[in-house]
Design a protein around this motif. Structure first.
Motif, PDB file in Angstrom:
ATOM      1  N   PRO A 173      63.755  94.347  90.425  1.00  0.00           N
ATOM      2  CA  PRO A 173      65.193  93.731  90.630  1.00  0.00           C
ATOM      3  C   PRO A 173      66.094  93.752  90.032  1.00  0.00           C
ATOM      4  O   PRO A 173      66.086  94.087  89.173  1.00  0.00           O
ATOM      5  N   CYS A 174      67.558  93.760  90.235  1.00  0.00           N
ATOM      6  CA  CYS A 174      68.070  93.863  89.661  1.00  0.00           C
ATOM      7  C   CYS A 174      69.814  93.098  89.777  1.00  0.00           C
ATOM      8  O   CYS A 174      70.165  93.601  91.096  1.00  0.00           O
ATOM      9  N   ILE A 175      70.316  92.120  89.270  1.00  0.00           N
ATOM     10  CA  ILE A 175      71.861  91.496  89.504  1.00  0.00           C
ATOM     11  C   ILE A 175      72.297  92.214  88.860  1.00  0.00           C
ATOM     12  O   ILE A 175      72.753  91.987  87.584  1.00  0.00           O
ATOM     13  N   LEU A 176      74.378  92.792  88.968  1.00  0.00           N
ATOM     14  CA  LEU A 176      74.944  92.828  88.466  1.00  0.00           C
ATOM     15  C   LEU A 176      76.041  91.965  88.623  1.00  0.00           C
ATOM     16  O   LEU A 176      76.505  91.706  89.756  1.00  0.00           O
ATOM     17  N   THR A 177      76.599  91.530  88.251  1.00  0.00           N
ATOM     18  CA  THR A 177      77.592  90.009  88.189  1.00  0.00           C
ATOM     19  C   THR A 177      79.122  90.244  88.205  1.00  0.00           C
ATOM     20  O   THR A 177      79.515  91.278  87.574  1.00  0.00           O
ATOM     21  N   PRO A 178      79.609  89.967  89.016  1.00  0.00           N
ATOM     22  CA  PRO A 178      80.673  90.220  89.499  1.00  0.00           C
ATOM     23  C   PRO A 178      81.686  90.340  87.794  1.00  0.00           C
ATOM     24  O   PRO A 178      81.536  89.104  87.989  1.00  0.00           O
ATOM     25  N   GLY A 179      82.585  90.559  88.147  1.00  0.00           N
ATOM     26  CA  GLY A 179      83.517  90.425  87.031  1.00  0.00           C
ATOM     27  C   GLY A 179      83.497  90.903  85.945  1.00  0.00           C
ATOM     28  O   GLY A 179      83.679  91.298  84.660  1.00  0.00           O
ATOM     29  N   ILE A 180      82.123  91.400  85.457  1.00  0.00           N
ATOM     30  CA  ILE A 180      81.399  91.440  84.138  1.00  0.00           C
ATOM     31  C   ILE A 180      81.016  93.347  84.182  1.00  0.00           C
ATOM     32  O   ILE A 180      80.671  94.179  85.454  1.00  0.00           O
ATOM     33  N   TRP A 181      81.593  93.948  83.020  1.00  0.00           N
ATOM     34  CA  TRP A 181      81.398  95.117  83.227  1.00  0.00           C
ATOM     35  C   TRP A 181      79.545  95.649  83.037  1.00  0.00           C
ATOM     36  O   TRP A 181      79.647  95.206  81.980  1.00  0.00           O
ATOM     37  N   HIS A 182      79.156  96.654  83.513  1.00  0.00           N
ATOM     38  CA  HIS A 182      77.641  96.671  83.306  1.00  0.00           C
ATOM     39  C   HIS A 182      77.258  98.812  82.987  1.00  0.00           C
ATOM     40  O   HIS A 182      77.996  99.186  83.195  1.00  0.00           O
ATOM     41  N   THR A 183      76.362  98.765  81.978  1.00  0.00           N
ATOM     42  CA  THR A 183      76.430 100.185  81.558  1.00  0.00           C
ATOM     43  C   THR A 183      75.106 100.977  82.556  1.00  0.00           C
ATOM     44  O   THR A 183      73.748 100.248  82.001  1.00  0.00           O
TER      45      THR A 183
END
Ligand code: AHR
Length: 824
Positions: free
Chosen positions: A694-704
């Motif tokens: 499972p992996c959620i990338l939150t919109p509006g946030i920078w993820h590395t």
């Protein structure tokens, strides 16, 4: 130490007699102007005719495409074909034909026969000239003779002088032809070359002028393979492939891309000037000189079985299909029956008589019929069943091949044709595919395969990876009955597909490493597959190359792309994923680029955006990038594309070759809809490299996102947290297959590693001390054959001593070896 155990007394099953074969399709101008050595390009003057069922599309830059009714298109350029071919050819209204002090135009009224669409009308002034530049120049060899004929009609009798000449017009040999007035008549002469010139022309001059129609014209070498009209060096290479059958005439060309281009055998028999020409999806027109009769004759001359592929009443399903129904479908079934009749019925019958007239009174052997090419789905199954029933009833002894696993739908299925085009590594990793196939099911025909994608294709490495796949076939030849590499021939001046087994120009030819691999396997078959076991270590084809970033639709933001902490910039944009780097914003900028049709099982590429970063190979093992996705925005991180360069299918866009995502092997890390997965995207489906997470990338946030290459795969992190430990499939360093035939024992060995390897061999019986070792290798696994070095990768034979029930040998790094032993 690597160990091999061979139990010659434990016979698993018999070898499949026709395991190795050839597949010929008219592609890369491999037929007309190649194997069929017509020297004049556009001998029927029909090249520039827009194929029936197509329309022309003029691009902004003036290049012209054709488009079928379903929207499939390709470059046409007045019949010169690919834009890159057209660009290097001096412009002319009638491809390959040029005039000086004369006028030429196509005449649709005055035609040689009803099968011809036009003739060439030439009005010569006194000393006017017409010439043809052939397929990249005419190949003239000192002392050789060339047969010329033309069907000519003149308003008033006139003299033409026909010459074999240099590109500057200096004649090597000239013959006078007195053209009579009236209807078309055939005129013949023989021309000889005074010296070698591989850039010659055919020159026709009218000393006193003249008004002439040319209905059809030809120039061919007098000397051909077994005097049956095919090019000698190419046929000798084919004979040297040690194949057992020939599949023909395609391939996609059997299917066609419009109703009119669906291939009919009946259009390819009879006098060549009465055979309609037709345009191929490989971007040129064939005059069908290499027709059904010639293929059957070719099989006989090569001593191989014939496999004819009939059109199943369907045009190419990838290019927008036409489905024949009702009477039209019945006509296609009749066409298939007639084809078999032509080959096998005795003289005295309609088709037997035509065959006899063509020079072969006795029936030809025809062992296999394939019903369709790469057809699929319910539309295919319905037609397959109809064809099968009609053909089997009339010709029960022929073996019939289906395009798909029709047995799964309860249809009688004798042989299934499977096609594999993928990376070299795919073939090595997939070597165990056939172990799980149903032993009671249909036989398998690996009808088309080649390493065509990623780095290192047409290399020794690719040949060895394919060999590992074929070892898998050999170990399962109770199921796998047939196989053929595809495509076969490539005129390097007219490449529409790469790679191909044999490359040639107008006077030279050579086999790529896969050719030598196949020739070696084909020559060392044996009669029984015996038990063999290998103890060795494994190796992994760890991804390497440049990292890429993509999104399933435009609108992904990224920044700070770096390898080993060093910033990296964008190196390339993919076609259909044409993007602009606007402060790291991936978006389509060229909506005029028409989307390509997706391959089955692939996402629609027009929806994707994709970039490749310019990372030096040695620094690409640690990659990091920050991304900000929109709601629902899927991300694809291509972990280390395996290719520096893209190869096949480099598409053309306004005359330039551009990358196509399908050409590059990569491991992919995908994050979409809350799920992260790592896969090896093989051409017919993805292979998971680790469990999904499972992996959620939150919109509006920078993820590395970070990837790190390991010994056997790579690690994938999001914001410092390890999400996947991806593992590539391991392949054995050494692989082996053994067969016997009477006292003969064949041990085939692969060394996939980059080092020479010691191998201990244990046999269950005494063998003679003396044996022969045949080895295919080169100094570098990435070695290729070229015109300059045609045999850099080739088989070397060595007489050896020291064989016994237990003996050790050394096999070279990256090599295929065959040991020929003899039992005592
Ligand atoms: O071998 C080239 C093409 O690949 C063949 O025409 C077709 O069958 C396959 O898609």
């Amino acid at each position: 130490m690597n160990k091999i155990f061979v139990d010659t007394k434990k016979i698993r099953f018999q070898t499949a007699p026709d395991l190795y074969g050839l597949f010929f399709e008219e592609i890369n101008r491999g037929g007309d102007g190649g194997l069929y050595p017509e020297m004049l390009r556009n001998r029927s003057f029909e090249d520039s005719l827009v194929p029936d069922g197509c329309t022309e599309m003029i691009r902004e830059d003036g290049t012209v495409d054709i488009q079928n009714e379903n929207g499939w298109f390709c470059a046409f350029n007045n019949g010169e074909g690919k834009t890159k071919w057209a660009c290097r050819t001096p412009s002319t209204p009638v491809p390959a034909w040029y005039v000086q002090d004369a006028q030429m135009n196509l005449d649709g009224e005055m035609r040689l026969n009803e099968r011809r669409r036009v003739s060439l009308h030439v009005r010569f002034e006194p000393m006017g000239r017409l010439w043809n530049t052939g397929f990249g120049g005419l190949s003239c060899r000192k002392g050789e003779r060339y047969a010329f004929y033309a069907f000519l009609e003149a308003k008033k009798p006139c003299e033409l002088r026909v010459s074999l000449a240099s590109s500057k017009g200096e004649s090597y040999d000239t013959q006078a032809v007195m053209v009579e007035s009236g209807s078309f008549l055939r005129y013949d002469c023989v021309l000889s070359a005074r010296e070698d010139d591989f850039d010659g022309i055919l020159l026709i001059e009218a000393p006193s002028g003249g008004d002439v129609h040319i209905g059809f014209i030809s120039l061919m070498p007098v000397e051909t393979y077994k005097n049956h009209g095919l090019r000698k060096d190419l046929m000798e290479l084919l004979a040297g492939a040690n194949a057992r059958f020939l599949r023909f005439p395609g391939g996609c060309v059997v299917e066609g891309f419009t109703k009119e281009t669906m291939l009919r055998f009946s259009n390819t028999v009879g006098p060549v000037w009465e055979r309609p020409s037709h345009y191929l999806m490989w971007q040129y027109r064939t005059t069908n000189g290499l027709g059904y009769h010639e293929f059957l004759q070719m099989c006989e001359d090569l001593g191989v079985e014939a496999m004819y592929v009939v059109n199943a009443g369907i045009s190419c399903q990838v290019r927008g299909p036409v489905f024949a129904e009702g009477e039209e479908l019945e006509a296609w079934i009749q066409e298939a029956l007639d084809a078999v009749a032509y080959a096998t019925e005795p003289a005295g019958t309609r088709w037997g008589d035509l065959r006899a007239k063509m020079g072969h009174p006795a029936p030809f052997s025809l062992k296999y019929i394939e019903i369709g090419n790469e057809n699929m789905g319910p539309e295919y199954r319905r037609r397959y069943q109809k064809f099968y029933q009609a053909l089997k009833k009339r010709y029960p002894d022929i073996i019939y091949v289906s395009n798909t696993h029709t047995e799964n739908e309860g249809l009688v299925t004798e042989v299934v044709d499977e096609h594999y085009y993928d990376t070299p590594e795919f073939f090595a990793e997939d070597r165990r595919r056939y172990e799980t196939y149903d032993r009671q099911g249909p036989k398998i025909f690996i009808g088309e395969y080649e390493a065509f994608q990623g780095s290192g294709i047409a290399t020794l490495h690719a040949a060895l990876c394919e060999a590992m796949f074929l070892f898998g076939a050999e170990k399962n030849q109770d199921v796998v009955a047939l196989s053929a590499y595809a495509p076969l021939l490539q005129n390097v001046e007219y490449t529409s597909w790469y790679p191909n087994l044999i490359m040639f120009d107008n006077h030279r030819s050579f086999g790529i490493p896969s050719y030598h691999m196949l020739s070696l396997l084909g020559a060392n078959r044996g009669k029984n597959v015996v038990e063999s076991r290998v103890e060795t270590s494994g190796l992994c084809y760890v991804p390497s190359g440049q990292p890429g970033l993509g999104s399933v639709r435009p609108g992904l933001l990224f920044r700070n792309a770096r390898c080993h902490e060093k910033p990296v910039s964008i190196k390339r944009f993919f076609q259909n994923m044409v993007v602009e780097e606007q402060e790291g914003y991936l978006t389509a900028i060229d909506p005029s680029v028409p989307p390509m049709k997706p391959f089955p099982g692939k996402a629609d590429p027009s929806q994707n955006c994709f970039v490749i970063f310019d990372a030096p190979a040695e620094q690409s093992d640690i990659f990091e990038v920050e991304v900000m996705a929109e709601e629902g925005q899927g991300i694809i991180l291509t972990v280390f594309n395996r290719a520096e360069q893209a190869y096949i299918f480099t598409e053309e866009h306004h005359g330039e070759e551009v990358w196509n995502h399908r050409t590059v092997r990569n491991a992919q890390w995908r994050i979409q809809d809350g799920i992260s997965s790592v896969v090896d995207p093989c051409i017919w489906g993805d292979k998971p490299l680790a469990p999904s997470a499972p992996c959620i990338l939150t919109p509006g946030i920078w993820h590395t996102l970070r990837t790190e290459i390991t010994q056997d795969g790579f690690l994938a992190y999001v914001d410092g947290k390890l999400l996947h430990q991806a593992r590539q499939t391991e392949v054995p360093k050494i692989d082996c297959v053994a067969t016997t035939e009477g006292e003969k024992i064949y041990i085939k060995l692969l060394n996939m590693s980059r080092t020479d390897e010691e191998v201990q061999i244990t046999l269950d019986r005494m063998v003679e001390d003396v044996y022969e070792k045949l080895v295919l290798t080169a100094d570098d696994p990435m070695a290729v054959n070229t015109f300059e070095e045609p045999e850099r990768v080739q088989v070397v034979s060595e007489a050896c001593r020291g064989a016994s029930t237990y003996f050790c040998i050394s096999i070279p790094a990256h090599s295929l070896s065959v040991l020929r032993l003899r039992a005592m």
